[in-house]
Design a protein around this motif. Structure first.
Motif: not given
Length: 132
Positions: A57, A67, A70, A74, A80, A82, A95, A98, A100
């Motif tokens: 994403l 978001f 996401a 979730r 996922f 980012f 997040f 998360s 990334t």
């Protein structure tokens, strides 16, 4: 990929060239592409309805933040990652931590993120064996 099925990867990216690069990487990993989505409304529809194993994403999609997508993933229990050209420390608190990727990212970094995020998934990309 042996006995398992191909992983289905939702790609949300509004820059056409970047989207094509990510698509190529995902295909090289032996995965299937869901999307890609270049608009938030399309991404939300796919996140709500499509069979997905993982999402990649872009945080800023056509001027909107990703978001809500996401949040849906979730809620569905779908991992996922980012991807962003911005500072990942600006993620909302929910997040923080998360996975990334900072653009530009390499095939190897994407594959490593997939490996970590899909550790318990029913699918395994073919190319994981190339990382060992």
């Amino acid at each position: 990929m042996g006995e398992g099925r191909k992983c289905r990867v939702l790609i949300v990216e509004d820059e056409a060239m970047i989207s094509m690069l990510i698509e190529d990487m995902v295909l090289d990993l032996g995965c299937e592409i869901v999307g890609p989505a270049a608009r938030l409304d399309h991404a939300l529809t796919l996140a709500l309805q499509a069979p997905i194993d993982i999402g990649v994403l872009d945080i800023n999609v056509d001027g909107s933040v990703v978001f809500p997508v996401a949040d849906v993933l979730r809620f569905r229990g779908i991992p996922f990652i980012f991807s962003t050209g911005y500072d990942a420390r600006s993620l909302p608190e929910r997040f923080c931590g998360s996975p990334t990727l900072t653009k530009p990212f390499s095939y190897k970094h994407l594959a490593e993120m997939f490996r970590g995020s899909l550790a318990d998934a029913a699918c395994t990309p073919d190319a994981f064996q190339l990382l060992d």
